[in-house]
Each structure stands twice: as C-alpha cells, then as structure tokens.
Scaffold this motif. Structure first.
Motif, PDB file in Angstrom:
ATOM      1  N   TYR A  48     -16.283  -2.994 -34.713  1.00 15.44           N
ATOM      2  CA  TYR A  48     -17.359  -3.114 -35.698  1.00 15.44           C
ATOM      3  C   TYR A  48     -18.185  -1.830 -35.752  1.00 15.44           C
ATOM      4  O   TYR A  48     -18.519  -1.343 -36.837  1.00 15.44           O
ATOM      5  CB  TYR A  48     -18.230  -4.317 -35.352  1.00 15.44           C
ATOM      6  CG  TYR A  48     -19.354  -4.567 -36.302  1.00 15.44           C
ATOM      7  CD1 TYR A  48     -19.121  -5.048 -37.578  1.00 15.44           C
ATOM      8  CD2 TYR A  48     -20.671  -4.331 -35.923  1.00 15.44           C
ATOM      9  CE1 TYR A  48     -20.148  -5.280 -38.456  1.00 15.44           C
ATOM     10  CE2 TYR A  48     -21.715  -4.560 -36.794  1.00 15.44           C
ATOM     11  CZ  TYR A  48     -21.452  -5.041 -38.055  1.00 15.44           C
ATOM     12  OH  TYR A  48     -22.481  -5.258 -38.913  1.00 15.44           O
ATOM     13  N   HIS A  49     -18.494  -1.263 -34.600  1.00 14.09           N
ATOM     14  CA  HIS A  49     -19.273  -0.026 -34.566  1.00 14.09           C
ATOM     15  C   HIS A  49     -18.497   1.125 -35.192  1.00 14.09           C
ATOM     16  O   HIS A  49     -19.078   1.959 -35.909  1.00 14.09           O
ATOM     17  CB  HIS A  49     -19.662   0.321 -33.127  1.00 14.09           C
ATOM     18  CG  HIS A  49     -20.808  -0.466 -32.612  1.00 14.09           C
ATOM     19  ND1 HIS A  49     -22.106  -0.146 -32.889  1.00 14.09           N
ATOM     20  CD2 HIS A  49     -20.854  -1.576 -31.852  1.00 14.09           C
ATOM     21  CE1 HIS A  49     -22.917  -1.031 -32.316  1.00 14.09           C
ATOM     22  NE2 HIS A  49     -22.168  -1.913 -31.687  1.00 14.09           N
ATOM     23  N   ILE A  50     -17.205   1.191 -34.953  1.00 14.15           N
ATOM     24  CA  ILE A  50     -16.388   2.251 -35.543  1.00 14.15           C
ATOM     25  C   ILE A  50     -16.367   2.125 -37.062  1.00 14.15           C
ATOM     26  O   ILE A  50     -16.492   3.115 -37.791  1.00 14.15           O
ATOM     27  CB  ILE A  50     -14.966   2.225 -34.952  1.00 14.15           C
ATOM     28  CG1 ILE A  50     -15.015   2.694 -33.490  1.00 14.15           C
ATOM     29  CG2 ILE A  50     -14.014   3.091 -35.754  1.00 14.15           C
ATOM     30  CD1 ILE A  50     -13.721   2.483 -32.744  1.00 14.15           C
ATOM     31  N   VAL A  51     -16.227   0.905 -37.554  1.00 16.83           N
ATOM     32  CA  VAL A  51     -16.223   0.691 -39.001  1.00 16.83           C
ATOM     33  C   VAL A  51     -17.567   1.103 -39.605  1.00 16.83           C
ATOM     34  O   VAL A  51     -17.618   1.762 -40.655  1.00 16.83           O
ATOM     35  CB  VAL A  51     -15.893  -0.782 -39.326  1.00 16.83           C
ATOM     36  CG1 VAL A  51     -16.182  -1.107 -40.772  1.00 16.83           C
ATOM     37  CG2 VAL A  51     -14.441  -1.080 -38.999  1.00 16.83           C
ATOM     38  N   LEU A  52     -18.657   0.729 -38.961  1.00 15.11           N
ATOM     39  CA  LEU A  52     -19.979   1.122 -39.473  1.00 15.11           C
ATOM     40  C   LEU A  52     -20.156   2.631 -39.464  1.00 15.11           C
ATOM     41  O   LEU A  52     -20.719   3.203 -40.415  1.00 15.11           O
ATOM     42  CB  LEU A  52     -21.081   0.468 -38.636  1.00 15.11           C
ATOM     43  CG  LEU A  52     -21.328  -1.007 -38.872  1.00 15.11           C
ATOM     44  CD1 LEU A  52     -22.446  -1.511 -37.966  1.00 15.11           C
ATOM     45  CD2 LEU A  52     -21.691  -1.266 -40.315  1.00 15.11           C
ATOM     46  N   LEU A  53     -19.682   3.293 -38.420  1.00 17.31           N
ATOM     47  CA  LEU A  53     -19.799   4.749 -38.339  1.00 17.31           C
ATOM     48  C   LEU A  53     -19.015   5.411 -39.466  1.00 17.31           C
ATOM     49  O   LEU A  53     -19.520   6.317 -40.141  1.00 17.31           O
ATOM     50  CB  LEU A  53     -19.287   5.237 -36.981  1.00 17.31           C
ATOM     51  CG  LEU A  53     -19.292   6.744 -36.763  1.00 17.31           C
ATOM     52  CD1 LEU A  53     -20.720   7.269 -36.771  1.00 17.31           C
ATOM     53  CD2 LEU A  53     -18.604   7.097 -35.471  1.00 17.31           C
ATOM     54  N   MET A  55     -18.142   4.087 -42.342  1.00 14.47           N
ATOM     55  CA  MET A  55     -18.793   3.793 -43.626  1.00 14.47           C
ATOM     56  C   MET A  55     -19.992   4.699 -43.841  1.00 14.47           C
ATOM     57  O   MET A  55     -20.212   5.197 -44.950  1.00 14.47           O
ATOM     58  CB  MET A  55     -19.210   2.326 -43.683  1.00 14.47           C
ATOM     59  CG  MET A  55     -18.063   1.382 -43.924  1.00 14.47           C
ATOM     60  SD  MET A  55     -18.552  -0.346 -43.965  1.00 14.47           S
ATOM     61  CE  MET A  55     -19.755  -0.348 -45.273  1.00 14.47           C
ATOM     62  N   GLY A  56     -20.763   4.936 -42.798  1.00 12.19           N
ATOM     63  CA  GLY A  56     -21.908   5.839 -42.909  1.00 12.19           C
ATOM     64  C   GLY A  56     -21.485   7.251 -43.255  1.00 12.19           C
ATOM     65  O   GLY A  56     -22.112   7.920 -44.084  1.00 12.19           O
ATOM     66  N   GLN A  57     -20.387   7.708 -42.637  1.00 22.26           N
ATOM     67  CA  GLN A  57     -19.883   9.044 -42.943  1.00 22.26           C
ATOM     68  C   GLN A  57     -19.394   9.131 -44.384  1.00 22.26           C
ATOM     69  O   GLN A  57     -19.626  10.133 -45.062  1.00 22.26           O
ATOM     70  CB  GLN A  57     -18.748   9.407 -41.983  1.00 22.26           C
ATOM     71  CG  GLN A  57     -19.210   9.641 -40.563  1.00 22.26           C
ATOM     72  CD  GLN A  57     -18.056   9.811 -39.594  1.00 22.26           C
ATOM     73  OE1 GLN A  57     -16.908   9.493 -39.915  1.00 22.26           O
ATOM     74  NE2 GLN A  57     -18.354  10.305 -38.408  1.00 22.26           N
ATOM     75  N   GLU A  58     -18.741   8.097 -44.857  1.00 22.68           N
ATOM     76  CA  GLU A  58     -18.263   8.090 -46.242  1.00 22.68           C
ATOM     77  C   GLU A  58     -19.432   8.103 -47.232  1.00 22.68           C
ATOM     78  O   GLU A  58     -19.372   8.773 -48.265  1.00 22.68           O
ATOM     79  CB  GLU A  58     -17.380   6.867 -46.502  1.00 22.68           C
ATOM     80  CG  GLU A  58     -16.048   6.925 -45.796  1.00 22.68           C
ATOM     81  CD  GLU A  58     -15.184   8.076 -46.257  1.00 22.68           C
ATOM     82  OE1 GLU A  58     -15.186   8.370 -47.470  1.00 22.68           O
ATOM     83  OE2 GLU A  58     -14.517   8.682 -45.400  1.00 22.68           O
ATOM     84  N   VAL A  59     -20.486   7.386 -46.927  1.00 21.70           N
ATOM     85  CA  VAL A  59     -21.666   7.382 -47.801  1.00 21.70           C
ATOM     86  C   VAL A  59     -22.283   8.774 -47.849  1.00 21.70           C
ATOM     87  O   VAL A  59     -22.679   9.252 -48.920  1.00 21.70           O
ATOM     88  CB  VAL A  59     -22.686   6.321 -47.318  1.00 21.70           C
ATOM     89  CG1 VAL A  59     -24.028   6.505 -47.986  1.00 21.70           C
ATOM     90  CG2 VAL A  59     -22.142   4.929 -47.562  1.00 21.70           C
TER      91      VAL A  59
END
Length: 104
Positions: A48-53, A55-59
C-alpha cells in the motif's frame, strides 16, 4: 484430594501415557499462525505504501508536464506564430496598402 480432581488427574495421566493429544492448539501452532498473519499484514501495508508513493510521484510528474506545457503555450502566444500551421496570428498588425486594392 477430592474425587473429581483425582479422577481428572488419572484421566490426564492415562491420555499422556497412551500418546494421544488432548484437544486444542499447542503454543507452536499458535505462534506460527500469528507469524503468518503478521507477515501478511506487513506485506500488504508495504505494498500500500509503495502504491501511494508511486501515485504521488506520478501526480508530481503530471503537474510538471502541465507547467511546462503552459509555459510553452505562453511563449508561442507571445511569438505570434502558430507552429502547427506556420501562419501569423490574426491579431498581429498586417501592412496593407489600400491603394493596390483599389486599383484592381
């Protein structure tokens, strides 16, 4: 000793001698089960933390691309030429000679 306690003690000793287990889990089984649950939980939290990280980079990348695109469009509008057509914009003053149009 009371008869009930003696009866239970004899029952327990008889079971232990015969090699059969009493019902229930042993400590090792409980620890293994808890370890598996904990490992699954930690793994899912890490994923979950990897996915959030990511997603933040993509944003952040998307926002940077939009800023660069906006800057490019502003520069193009200030130049006054549309690169896709190579035609000057309508708002630019065009030197027209009124005398040549009247002669024809």
């Amino acid at each position: 000793m009371p008869k009930k306690i003696l009866k239970y003690a004899h029952y327990h000793q008889a079971k232990a001698k015969s090699g059969t287990q009493m019902g229930g889990f042993i400590l090792l089984e409980v620890l293994v089960a808890m370890g598996l649950v904990l490992a699954g939980w930690i793994g899912s939290v890490n994923a979950y933390h990897i996915v959030l990280l990511r997603m933040g980079q993509e944003v952040q990348k998307r926002a940077q691309i939009h800023r660069e695109l906006d800057e490019h469009e502003i520069k193009q509008s200030q130049r006054g030429i549309n690169e896709s057509t190579g035609v000057p914009r309508r708002n630019d003053p065009v030197a027209r000679s009124s005398s040549s149009a009247r002669k024809k």
